[in-house]
Design an enzyme around this catalytic site. Structure first.
Site, PDB file in Angstrom:
ATOM      1  N   HIS A  32     -13.602  -1.365  -4.942  1.00 30.01           N
ATOM      2  CA  HIS A  32     -13.056  -2.348  -4.229  1.00 30.01           C
ATOM      3  C   HIS A  32     -13.782  -2.788  -2.660  1.00 30.01           C
ATOM      4  CE1 HIS A  32      -9.378  -4.875  -3.644  1.00 30.01           C
ATOM      5  NE2 HIS A  32      -9.272  -4.419  -2.247  1.00 30.01           N
ATOM      6  N   HIS A  65     -12.228  -8.454  -2.822  1.00 31.04           N
ATOM      7  CA  HIS A  65     -10.924  -9.064  -2.291  1.00 31.04           C
ATOM      8  C   HIS A  65     -11.199  -9.834  -0.979  1.00 31.04           C
ATOM      9  CE1 HIS A  65      -7.019  -7.695  -0.220  1.00 31.04           C
ATOM     10  NE2 HIS A  65      -7.073  -8.875  -0.618  1.00 31.04           N
ATOM     11  N   MET A  67     -10.335 -11.686   1.926  1.00 30.08           N
ATOM     12  CA  MET A  67      -9.081 -11.776   3.029  1.00 30.08           C
ATOM     13  C   MET A  67      -9.570 -12.850   3.897  1.00 30.08           C
ATOM     14  SD  MET A  67      -7.765  -7.944   3.223  1.00 30.08           S
ATOM     15  CE  MET A  67      -9.148  -7.327   2.468  1.00 30.08           C
ATOM     16  N   MET A 136      -0.243  -7.030  -2.677  1.00 28.72           N
ATOM     17  CA  MET A 136      -0.474  -6.327  -1.467  1.00 28.72           C
ATOM     18  C   MET A 136       0.607  -5.625  -1.102  1.00 28.72           C
ATOM     19  SD  MET A 136      -3.600  -6.633  -0.633  1.00 28.72           S
ATOM     20  CE  MET A 136      -3.492  -5.813   0.797  1.00 28.72           C
ATOM     21  N   PHE A 142      -6.110  -4.059   7.392  1.00 27.29           N
ATOM     22  CA  PHE A 142      -6.551  -2.524   8.084  1.00 27.29           C
ATOM     23  C   PHE A 142      -6.429  -1.628   6.908  1.00 27.29           C
ATOM     24  CE2 PHE A 142      -5.361  -5.090  11.552  1.00 27.29           C
ATOM     25  CZ  PHE A 142      -6.491  -4.940  12.416  1.00 27.29           C
ATOM     26  N   GLY A 143      -7.083  -0.632   6.742  1.00 24.42           N
ATOM     27  CA  GLY A 143      -6.838   0.573   6.131  1.00 24.42           C
ATOM     28  C   GLY A 143      -6.023   1.480   6.700  1.00 24.42           C
ATOM     29  N   GLY A 177      -3.104  -0.946  -0.845  1.00 30.69           N
ATOM     30  CA  GLY A 177      -2.693  -0.631   0.527  1.00 30.69           C
ATOM     31  C   GLY A 177      -1.751   0.724   0.616  1.00 30.69           C
TER      32      GLY A 177
HETATM   33  C1  DX5 Z   1      -6.238  -4.026   3.392  1.00 32.01           C
HETATM   34  C2  DX5 Z   1      -7.178  -3.560   2.191  1.00 32.01           C
HETATM   35  C3  DX5 Z   1      -7.000  -2.400   1.572  1.00 32.01           C
HETATM   36  C4  DX5 Z   1      -7.151  -1.212   2.087  1.00 32.01           C
HETATM   37  C5  DX5 Z   1      -6.759   0.071   1.549  1.00 32.01           C
HETATM   38  O1  DX5 Z   1      -6.330  -4.947   3.952  1.00 32.01           O
HETATM   39  O2  DX5 Z   1      -7.293  -4.770   1.382  1.00 32.01           O
HETATM   40  O3  DX5 Z   1      -7.985  -2.187   0.391  1.00 32.01           O
HETATM   41  O4  DX5 Z   1      -8.404  -0.931   3.040  1.00 32.01           O
HETATM   42  O5  DX5 Z   1      -6.742   1.051   2.283  1.00 32.01           O
HETATM   43  P1  DX5 Z   1      -5.650   2.301   2.429  1.00 32.01           P
HETATM   44  O6  DX5 Z   1      -5.810   2.884   0.935  1.00 32.01           O
HETATM   45  O7  DX5 Z   1      -6.323   3.310   3.325  1.00 32.01           O
HETATM   46  O8  DX5 Z   1      -4.296   1.657   2.750  1.00 32.01           O
HETATM   47 ZN    ZN Z   2      -8.213  -4.994  -0.675  1.00 35.23          ZN
END
Ligand code: DX5
Ligand code: ZN
Length: 216
Positions: A32, A65, A67, A136, A142-143, A177
């Site tokens: 991803h 993805h 954004m 989502m 953010f992760g 997420g």
């Molecule tokens: C958030 C991203 C996600 C995110 C997932 O905007 O689309 O892919 O990085 O990270 P985690 O699993 O750490 O929530």
């Molecule tokens: Zn993503």
């Protein structure tokens, strides 16, 4: 059982090839690739030039993805860079039918994503142009955030709706997420096809164990 797609956003960018090779060896089903423009979301990540260097280095499906606002300027570069699928946001652009057709015309699969607060019915008009629905489960950007439970409830309703429309077989459902060992079983239980996980995979050194734990 859902497929596991690690999010590159949580990898160590200083050794990106090794990280991708490691998750492939660990049994990931796809990669991803989170693209952020600092406008649709308040963060920046990477784009097609990075993807280009991964092409040929991995057999994993490259799941992008986007954004970003105005994603259309990027499609051709992503296609050239080897993207298998591009997912765009229903909130990001106006003429979604044209956007999704443009992705498919370049030979890629098309996905449509909604933020946690956006009703899935906003995608209704576009179902025949998509191969994947991305729900989502955190606010994108953010992760490492906690999963929003209401977003999973919405995904359950969305899956039931697709079944009712007779589209469940042709549209894959992905969540993204806050997927970890607590939340992955819940997503699996509602019948999600693909779990995206960043921090839960790129944590410590044993990525195989991390991925296997998400499958349970
Ligand atoms: C958030 C991203 C996600 C995110 C997932 O905007 O689309 O892919 O990085 O990270 P985690 O699993 O750490 O929530
Ligand atoms: Zn993503």
């Amino acid at each position: 059982m859902a497929k596991i797609y690690p999010s590159l956003l949580s990898a160590n960018f200083g050794k990106i090839y090794e990280e991708v090779a490691a998750i492939e060896k660990a049994g990931a089903d796809g990669l991803h690739f989170d693209v952020m423009d600092g406008h649709f979301v308040p963060n920046l990540s990477f784009g097609a030039p990075v993807l280009k260097w991964l092409k040929g280095q991995t057999k994993l499906e490259l799941d992008c993805h986007l954004m970003v606002t105005e994603p259309r300027v990027l499609y051709a570069d992503f296609a050239k860079a080897g993207a298998h699928r591009i997912t765009i946001h229903v909130e990001a652009c106006k003429n979604l039918e044209d956007e999704l057709k443009a992705i498919r015309d370049l030979g890629m699969k098309a996905g449509l994503s909604v933020r946690p607060q956006t009703p899935f019915l906003d995608c209704e008009k576009y179902l025949k142009y998509i191969d994947l629905f991305l729900s989502m489960t955190v606010n994108p950007g953010f992760g490492g955030q906690a999963l929003i439970p209401e977003a999973l409830t919405k995904t359950t309703d969305m899956i039931a709706w697709l079944k009712k429309l007779g589209l469940r077989e042709q549209i894959q459902v992905q969540v993204d997420g806050g997927i970890n060992t607590d939340t992955a079983p819940k997503a699996n239980a509602i019948g999600v096809d693909i779990l995206v996980a960043g921090n839960a995979v790129f944590n410590g050194t044993d990525y195989k164990k991390n991925i296997d734990l998400l499958r349970r």
